[in-house]
Motif scaffolding. Structure first.
Motif, PDB file in Angstrom:
ATOM      1  N   VAL A  27       0.840  -1.196   0.000  1.00  0.00           N
ATOM      2  CA  VAL A  27       0.000   0.000   0.000  1.00  0.00           C
ATOM      3  C   VAL A  27       0.877   1.249   0.000  1.00  0.00           C
ATOM      4  CG1 VAL A  27      -1.595   1.372   1.412  1.00  0.00           C
ATOM      5  CG2 VAL A  27      -2.035  -1.065   1.039  1.00  0.00           C
ATOM      6  N   LEU A  28       1.922   1.222   0.820  1.00  0.00           N
ATOM      7  CA  LEU A  28       2.800   2.385   0.951  1.00  0.00           C
ATOM      8  C   LEU A  28       3.743   2.556  -0.232  1.00  0.00           C
ATOM      9  CD1 LEU A  28       3.683   2.067   4.741  1.00  0.00           C
ATOM     10  CD2 LEU A  28       2.254   3.833   3.686  1.00  0.00           C
ATOM     11  N   GLU A  29       4.226   1.441  -0.776  1.00  0.00           N
ATOM     12  CA  GLU A  29       5.259   1.514  -1.815  1.00  0.00           C
ATOM     13  C   GLU A  29       4.704   1.427  -3.229  1.00  0.00           C
ATOM     14  OE1 GLU A  29       8.315   2.247  -1.083  1.00  0.00           O
ATOM     15  OE2 GLU A  29       8.021   2.105   1.094  1.00  0.00           O
ATOM     16  N   LYS A  30       3.572   0.724  -3.399  1.00  0.00           N
ATOM     17  CA  LYS A  30       3.055   0.482  -4.737  1.00  0.00           C
ATOM     18  C   LYS A  30       1.631   1.022  -4.940  1.00  0.00           C
ATOM     19  CE  LYS A  30       5.842  -3.711  -5.212  1.00  0.00           C
ATOM     20  NZ  LYS A  30       5.839  -5.173  -5.486  1.00  0.00           N
ATOM     21  N   GLU A  31       1.150   1.742  -3.933  1.00  0.00           N
ATOM     22  CA  GLU A  31      -0.177   2.338  -3.983  1.00  0.00           C
ATOM     23  C   GLU A  31      -1.282   1.293  -4.192  1.00  0.00           C
ATOM     24  OE1 GLU A  31      -0.201   5.546  -6.769  1.00  0.00           O
ATOM     25  OE2 GLU A  31       1.208   6.755  -5.587  1.00  0.00           O
TER      26      GLU A  31
END
Length: 275
Positions: free
Chosen positions: A265-269
């Motif tokens: 979620v944080l790195e690849k949306e």
């Protein structure tokens, strides 16, 4: 460097439900801050460190030898990592009783204090509520925990929770409309089939509650409403649901996946997964 706020019970967390996400965060180089309701050092539930423990509903061991050692190492008082957690009772304001003779002034002060907390929270990229039986006692109906969740929710930052920690999401409600923030969302959490019939216990007491005091699945089914859904995924080895901003894990086996999906979620949306 991304920064994660991890909320832990003082009455016992399930070891793997901390270790799994923590290893995912460490692999990414994230900074992790821990917080507990009154600042006590969190302690792992004894069964979560016992590779010979048979989980009653599942009828099998749920802690590997390797995981038992990892949890024992983290839980060891000589390991300083969990020392000096943030004290939620000092960080966030207490909500006044409605019967207070100075209720209006106290509510004004309460909201002003929350505004200051929200400024503090700008440093964090996500929040995680770790599961186990302990959250039943001091996290599920803790309005300070709810206020933290609502603060992340209002600014659209990821909110992750595991097992009984997911209860906090169902009960996190703005006082104006009192509607669950997971209304219309897809979530997972401790399913009815995983409930103990006896032996629900907590660190620091010999109390055997028997079965858990509430069936979390029923709460989540009601809280998500007609346009959302609770996913138990009974019979499937892993149950992790992403419905942004929420990342929810059903129970112990889902701990690593919960951490991994929060990273995605944080790195690849990542916005949606598991449904």
């Amino acid at each position: 460097m991304k920064k994660i706020l991890v909320i832990l019970s003082e009455w016992g967390y399930w070891g793997e439900e901390l270790v799994g996400p923590l290893e995912a965060f460490d692999a990414e180089g994230y900074q992790v801050d821990f917080a507990t309701p009154t600042g006590k050092r969190p302690v792992a539930l004894p069964p979560s460190m016992d590779p010979y423990y048979i989980d009653p509903p599942l009828g099998k061991p749920v802690v590997s030898q390797e995981m038992a050692q990892k949890v024992k190492s983290l839980d060891d008082p000589r390991n300083p990592r969990l020392d000096n957690p943030i004290v939620l009772s000092k960080w966030l304001p207490d909500r006044p009783y409605w019967s207070s003779p100075k209720f209006l002034r106290e509510m004004e002060a309460y909201y002003q204090a929350l505004d200051e907390v929200e400024k503090d929270l700008e440093q964090y990229d996500a929040i995680l509520i770790v599961g186990g039986s302990g959250p039943i006692i001091d996290l599920a109906n803790n309005h300070r925990v709810h206020d933290l969740i609502l603060s992340f929710y209002r600014v659209g930052k990821p909110i992750a929770a595991e097992c009984y920690g997911v209860t906090c999401l169902a009960f996190a409600r703005d006082l104006d409309d009192r509607k669950s923030i997971i209304w219309g969302k897809h979530v997972t959490g401790h399913c009815k089939e995983y409930d103990y019939m006896d032996g629900t216990g907590f660190v620091g007491t010999d109390l055997n509650m028997g079965p858990p005091p509430y069936p979390l699945e029923y709460i989540l089914r009601d809280a998500t409403g007609p346009n959302g859904q609770y996913h138990g995924n009974v019979g499937k080895g892993i149950s992790v649901i992403v419905d942004y901003p929420f990342i929810t894990g059903r129970s112990t086996p889902d701990s690593y996946m919960t951490g991994q999906k929060l990273v995605e979620v944080l790195e690849k949306e990542l916005k949606r997964y598991g449904w």
